[in-house]
Design a protein around this motif. Structure first.
Motif, PDB file in Angstrom:
ATOM      1  N   ASN A  88       0.824  -1.214   0.000  1.00  0.00           N
ATOM      2  CA  ASN A  88       0.000   0.000   0.000  1.00  0.00           C
ATOM      3  C   ASN A  88       0.856   1.260   0.000  1.00  0.00           C
ATOM      4  N   SER A  89       1.968   1.233   0.725  1.00  0.00           N
ATOM      5  CA  SER A  89       2.823   2.425   0.787  1.00  0.00           C
ATOM      6  C   SER A  89       3.440   2.743  -0.576  1.00  0.00           C
ATOM      7  N   TYR A  90       3.563   1.740  -1.440  1.00  0.00           N
ATOM      8  CA  TYR A  90       4.067   1.946  -2.801  1.00  0.00           C
ATOM      9  C   TYR A  90       2.933   2.020  -3.825  1.00  0.00           C
ATOM     10  N   LYS A  91       1.695   2.022  -3.326  1.00  0.00           N
ATOM     11  CA  LYS A  91       0.515   2.068  -4.194  1.00  0.00           C
ATOM     12  C   LYS A  91       0.506   0.916  -5.204  1.00  0.00           C
ATOM     13  N   ILE A  92       0.885  -0.268  -4.696  1.00  0.00           N
ATOM     14  CA  ILE A  92       0.867  -1.501  -5.488  1.00  0.00           C
ATOM     15  C   ILE A  92      -0.335  -2.311  -5.035  1.00  0.00           C
ATOM     16  N   ASN A  93      -1.068  -2.858  -5.993  1.00  0.00           N
ATOM     17  CA  ASN A  93      -2.234  -3.675  -5.662  1.00  0.00           C
ATOM     18  C   ASN A  93      -1.836  -4.847  -4.782  1.00  0.00           C
ATOM     19  N   VAL A  94      -2.626  -5.073  -3.755  1.00  0.00           N
ATOM     20  CA  VAL A  94      -2.383  -6.182  -2.832  1.00  0.00           C
ATOM     21  C   VAL A  94      -3.029  -7.435  -3.414  1.00  0.00           C
ATOM     22  N   PRO A  95      -2.257  -8.495  -3.599  1.00  0.00           N
ATOM     23  CA  PRO A  95      -2.819  -9.714  -4.185  1.00  0.00           C
ATOM     24  C   PRO A  95      -3.637 -10.513  -3.168  1.00  0.00           C
ATOM     25  N   HIS A  96      -4.461 -11.392  -3.680  1.00  0.00           N
ATOM     26  CA  HIS A  96      -5.159 -12.361  -2.838  1.00  0.00           C
ATOM     27  C   HIS A  96      -4.426 -13.687  -2.985  1.00  0.00           C
ATOM     28  N   TYR A  97      -4.133 -14.315  -1.868  1.00  0.00           N
ATOM     29  CA  TYR A  97      -3.430 -15.588  -1.879  1.00  0.00           C
ATOM     30  C   TYR A  97      -3.902 -16.403  -0.680  1.00  0.00           C
ATOM     31  N   LEU A  98      -3.623 -17.678  -0.722  1.00  0.00           N
ATOM     32  CA  LEU A  98      -3.980 -18.573   0.379  1.00  0.00           C
ATOM     33  C   LEU A  98      -2.919 -18.448   1.462  1.00  0.00           C
ATOM     34  N   THR A  99      -3.349 -18.484   2.717  1.00  0.00           N
ATOM     35  CA  THR A  99      -2.384 -18.342   3.808  1.00  0.00           C
ATOM     36  C   THR A  99      -2.730 -19.294   4.946  1.00  0.00           C
ATOM     37  N   ILE A 100      -1.697 -19.706   5.649  1.00  0.00           N
ATOM     38  CA  ILE A 100      -1.854 -20.542   6.848  1.00  0.00           C
ATOM     39  C   ILE A 100      -0.853 -20.055   7.889  1.00  0.00           C
ATOM     40  N   ASP A 101      -1.295 -20.063   9.129  1.00  0.00           N
ATOM     41  CA  ASP A 101      -0.503 -19.530  10.235  1.00  0.00           C
ATOM     42  C   ASP A 101      -0.012 -20.685  11.104  1.00  0.00           C
ATOM     43  N   THR A 102       1.303 -20.849  11.192  1.00  0.00           N
ATOM     44  CA  THR A 102       1.842 -21.953  11.992  1.00  0.00           C
ATOM     45  C   THR A 102       1.756 -21.691  13.488  1.00  0.00           C
ATOM     46  N   VAL A 103       1.463 -20.468  13.913  1.00  0.00           N
ATOM     47  CA  VAL A 103       1.134 -20.260  15.330  1.00  0.00           C
ATOM     48  C   VAL A 103      -0.203 -20.953  15.600  1.00  0.00           C
ATOM     49  N   ARG A 104      -1.179 -20.704  14.736  1.00  0.00           N
ATOM     50  CA  ARG A 104      -2.504 -21.310  14.906  1.00  0.00           C
ATOM     51  C   ARG A 104      -2.441 -22.840  14.780  1.00  0.00           C
ATOM     52  N   THR A 105      -1.676 -23.334  13.801  1.00  0.00           N
ATOM     53  CA  THR A 105      -1.607 -24.786  13.644  1.00  0.00           C
ATOM     54  C   THR A 105      -0.913 -25.427  14.845  1.00  0.00           C
ATOM     55  N   SER A 106       0.128 -24.775  15.352  1.00  0.00           N
ATOM     56  CA  SER A 106       0.827 -25.360  16.504  1.00  0.00           C
ATOM     57  C   SER A 106      -0.052 -25.330  17.754  1.00  0.00           C
ATOM     58  N   LYS A 107      -0.857 -24.279  17.920  1.00  0.00           N
ATOM     59  CA  LYS A 107      -1.786 -24.237  19.053  1.00  0.00           C
ATOM     60  C   LYS A 107      -2.837 -25.342  18.938  1.00  0.00           C
ATOM     61  N   ALA A 108      -3.300 -25.583  17.718  1.00  0.00           N
ATOM     62  CA  ALA A 108      -4.337 -26.595  17.504  1.00  0.00           C
ATOM     63  C   ALA A 108      -3.802 -28.018  17.664  1.00  0.00           C
ATOM     64  N   PHE A 109      -2.619 -28.274  17.140  1.00  0.00           N
ATOM     65  CA  PHE A 109      -2.101 -29.644  17.112  1.00  0.00           C
ATOM     66  C   PHE A 109      -1.134 -29.956  18.255  1.00  0.00           C
ATOM     67  N   TYR A 110      -0.583 -28.931  18.864  1.00  0.00           N
ATOM     68  CA  TYR A 110       0.353 -29.133  19.972  1.00  0.00           C
ATOM     69  C   TYR A 110      -0.053 -28.239  21.154  1.00  0.00           C
ATOM     70  N   PRO A 111      -1.243 -28.446  21.688  1.00  0.00           N
ATOM     71  CA  PRO A 111      -1.747 -27.542  22.739  1.00  0.00           C
ATOM     72  C   PRO A 111      -0.954 -27.605  24.040  1.00  0.00           C
ATOM     73  N   ASP A 112      -0.188 -28.655  24.247  1.00  0.00           N
ATOM     74  CA  ASP A 112       0.545 -28.798  25.507  1.00  0.00           C
ATOM     75  C   ASP A 112       1.916 -28.124  25.507  1.00  0.00           C
ATOM     76  N   PHE A 113       2.317 -27.525  24.373  1.00  0.00           N
ATOM     77  CA  PHE A 113       3.592 -26.812  24.365  1.00  0.00           C
ATOM     78  C   PHE A 113       3.513 -25.648  25.348  1.00  0.00           C
ATOM     79  N   PRO A 114       4.636 -25.276  25.971  1.00  0.00           N
ATOM     80  CA  PRO A 114       4.615 -24.193  26.958  1.00  0.00           C
ATOM     81  C   PRO A 114       4.130 -22.861  26.377  1.00  0.00           C
TER      82      PRO A 114
END
Length: 177
Positions: A100-126
């Protein structure tokens, strides 16, 4: 499994101040390529950010600006590519704010968050910080807060999780930006 892992470091508290980027390409469950660049954010550096990532203003003085870097990487960001990040809301917002700061169109892409996946699959991590998840999964995070090493660790976390629990279970955590 094919995807790209992404990590940014910023010069200051503003999301449009990207000072480094790394992308790690995964094809058929293997890391096959990587891209790393310092970025001249054309902005001030905050001492706290320098303490975290160790990038100084003089390090990026002759580095390309983000619009120059974007010319090389933009084909990786479309609705057919999955982009992983550890704390994806941060990295996706850095990408969006910087574009946005360069006035370039922001693309749409698929995304996944490994914080969320680790919380879901490894809930016992500290906790689910990148260095903790890496340590708990026996992934060698060589230098935390170096965008390239963080991207490699993110890719390895997602590969480990997919291998242990199956990609089908991860699919429901994928979003379109």
């Amino acid at each position: 499994m094919d995807f790209i892992s992404m990590d940014f470091e910023t010069a200051n508290r503003y999301r449009s101040s990207a000072c480094s980027i790394a992308l790690v390409m995964v094809r058929n469950n293997e890391i096959v390529d990587s891209f790393y660049s310092l970025i001249n954010p054309q902005d001030q550096f905050d001492y706290r950010n320098i303490q975290v990532h160790g990038i100084h203003p003089e390090d990026v003085k002759n580095a390309p600006t983000f619009d120059q870097v974007w010319n090389h990487i933009y084909p990786l960001f479309d609705a057919n590519h999955l982009v992983a990040a550890h704390n994806a809301s941060f990295d996706n917002s850095v990408l969006k704010s910087t574009l946005n700061s360069y006035k370039i169109n922001v693309p749409h892409y698929l995304t996944i968050d490994t914080v969320r996946t680790s919380k879901a699959f490894y809930p016992d991590f500290p906790n689910h910080k990148l260095n903790t998840v890496s340590e708990m999964l026996d992934i060698d995070l060589k230098q935390h807060h170096n965008a390239l090493y963080d991207s490699v660790a993110c890719a390895e976390i997602l590969l480990h999780t997919a291998n242990e629990f199956g990609f089908e279970r991860l699919k429901k955590m994928i979003k379109l930006t």
